[in-house]
Design a protein around this motif. Structure first.
Motif, PDB file in Angstrom:
ATOM      1  N   VAL A  95       0.835  -1.206   0.000  1.00  0.00           N
ATOM      2  CA  VAL A  95       0.000   0.000   0.000  1.00  0.00           C
ATOM      3  C   VAL A  95       0.866   1.250   0.000  1.00  0.00           C
ATOM      4  O   VAL A  95       0.632   2.198  -0.768  1.00  0.00           O
ATOM      5  CB  VAL A  95      -0.946  -0.001   1.215  1.00  0.00           C
ATOM      6  N   ASP A  96       1.897   1.261   0.838  1.00  0.00           N
ATOM      7  CA  ASP A  96       2.783   2.421   0.893  1.00  0.00           C
ATOM      8  C   ASP A  96       3.471   2.643  -0.455  1.00  0.00           C
ATOM      9  O   ASP A  96       3.603   3.786  -0.920  1.00  0.00           O
ATOM     10  CB  ASP A  96       3.828   2.233   1.987  1.00  0.00           C
ATOM     11  N   GLY A  97       3.909   1.550  -1.080  1.00  0.00           N
ATOM     12  CA  GLY A  97       4.565   1.659  -2.379  1.00  0.00           C
ATOM     13  C   GLY A  97       3.618   2.144  -3.460  1.00  0.00           C
ATOM     14  O   GLY A  97       3.997   2.958  -4.317  1.00  0.00           O
ATOM     15  N   PHE A  98       2.384   1.652  -3.430  1.00  0.00           N
ATOM     16  CA  PHE A  98       1.372   2.065  -4.401  1.00  0.00           C
ATOM     17  C   PHE A  98       1.091   3.563  -4.292  1.00  0.00           C
ATOM     18  O   PHE A  98       1.037   4.276  -5.301  1.00  0.00           O
ATOM     19  CB  PHE A  98       0.086   1.269  -4.177  1.00  0.00           C
ATOM     20  N   ILE A  99       0.943   4.051  -3.067  1.00  0.00           N
ATOM     21  CA  ILE A  99       0.659   5.471  -2.862  1.00  0.00           C
ATOM     22  C   ILE A  99       1.848   6.321  -3.303  1.00  0.00           C
ATOM     23  O   ILE A  99       1.681   7.342  -3.978  1.00  0.00           O
ATOM     24  CB  ILE A  99       0.306   5.737  -1.387  1.00  0.00           C
ATOM     25  N   ALA A 100       3.051   5.911  -2.936  1.00  0.00           N
ATOM     26  CA  ALA A 100       4.243   6.679  -3.291  1.00  0.00           C
ATOM     27  C   ALA A 100       4.430   6.770  -4.803  1.00  0.00           C
ATOM     28  O   ALA A 100       4.827   7.818  -5.332  1.00  0.00           O
ATOM     29  CB  ALA A 100       5.476   6.047  -2.649  1.00  0.00           C
ATOM     30  N   LYS A 101       4.114   5.672  -5.495  1.00  0.00           N
ATOM     31  CA  LYS A 101       4.285   5.632  -6.946  1.00  0.00           C
ATOM     32  C   LYS A 101       3.244   6.466  -7.671  1.00  0.00           C
ATOM     33  O   LYS A 101       3.559   7.177  -8.639  1.00  0.00           O
ATOM     34  CB  LYS A 101       4.220   4.183  -7.430  1.00  0.00           C
ATOM     35  N   ASN A 102       1.997   6.394  -7.219  1.00  0.00           N
ATOM     36  CA  ASN A 102       0.898   7.018  -7.948  1.00  0.00           C
ATOM     37  C   ASN A 102       0.513   8.412  -7.456  1.00  0.00           C
ATOM     38  O   ASN A 102      -0.148   9.154  -8.187  1.00  0.00           O
ATOM     39  CB  ASN A 102      -0.330   6.100  -7.901  1.00  0.00           C
TER      40      ASN A 102
END
Length: 258
Positions: free
Chosen positions: A193-200
């Motif tokens: 989730v953290d990676g998804f938010i940071a990327k998008n």
């Protein structure tokens, strides 16, 4: 209560997130944990954490989408441990997109891991569980199995399949002493989730985290350990009368989001 002493538990996707939490909870309750993980380094870290806490865990590098590899891995575990008492199918991947934004390659990729991977692992253990006259299978589905989620066409398809495979296995093997259930989490706060938010959403990480958290009526995301403790209960002898059930872990999402 809820001890798993002397139980052999196989957990796919145990190198991170929900699978890691389940592996640690099971090991803490006495299970001999076997982690099946494509990311071997992640699996080794989970096993190291378990060993440091006094538990038992082994790691097996394997792609759940490849049936021959899965069967070989499960056979090795059975040969070494003598049995498999518990299988938790947690390995899974995500895809964001509506129908028109889902390519054939996207659909195949999601299907191969989330659907075929779950099938492969159940296929590889069911004979042994029948021979030992008992076993528990727990599949990780999603609230997307039961309600419409925006921009999750392929993912929802796959988790719907996980739910219905769960019901089929529970029905077909009830007389063999095999229980099969699934859990359906809403959003769980994992590194994914953290990676998804940071990327998008670069620069808006905190804002988006709060927005996604509040889509659950309870006002936050689930913690991986909360999925782990529910999994523990469903795989324990105390849940011996439960089979063919889906357990939402959703902060009120399904029933209260209106």
């Amino acid at each position: 209560m809820f001890r798993l002493d002397n139980k052999v538990a196989v957990i796919t996707g145990g190198g991170s997130g929900i699978g890691q939490a389940i592996a640690k909870v099971f090991a803490a309750q006495g299970a001999n944990v076997h982690i099946i993980e494509l990311n071997e380094d992640g699996g080794k870290q989970t096993a190291a954490d378990i060993a440091a806490a006094g538990g038992s865990a082994q790691v097996h590098a394997c792609n759940v989408a490849q049936q021959a590899a899965v069967v070989s891995t499960m056979d090795k575990i059975i040969t070494a441990a003598g049995r498999i008492d518990i299988l938790v199918n947690c390995a899974g991947i995500a895809h964001v997109g509506k129908l028109e934004g889902t390519t054939e390659e996207d659909l195949d990729r999601i299907y191969n891991v989330n659907v075929k991977g779950t099938y492969n692992c159940m296929f590889a253990v069911i004979k042994q569980m029948k021979e030992q006259k008992g076993g528990v299978i727990l599949n990780v589905a999603s609230i997307a199995s039961s309600v419409g989620i925006p921009d999750r066409f392929a993912y929802s398809m796959s988790k719907g399949a996980v739910l219905t495979m769960t019901l089929s296995v529970a029905k077909d093997y009830i007389n063999d002493g095999i229980r099969c259930n699934c859990v359906s989490p809403a959003r769980v706060h994992t590194p994914f989730v953290d990676g998804f938010i940071a990327k998008n959403y670069p620069g808006k990480e905190q804002e988006m985290f709060e927005k996604l958290s509040k889509t659950q009526p309870i006002g936050r995301m689930a913690k991986p350990d909360e999925v782990g403790t529910l999994a523990l209960f469903l795989c324990s002898s105390e849940a011996g009368f439960i089979t063919g059930c889906d357990y939402p872990l959703d902060g009120g999402f399904i029933k209260l989001n209106n």
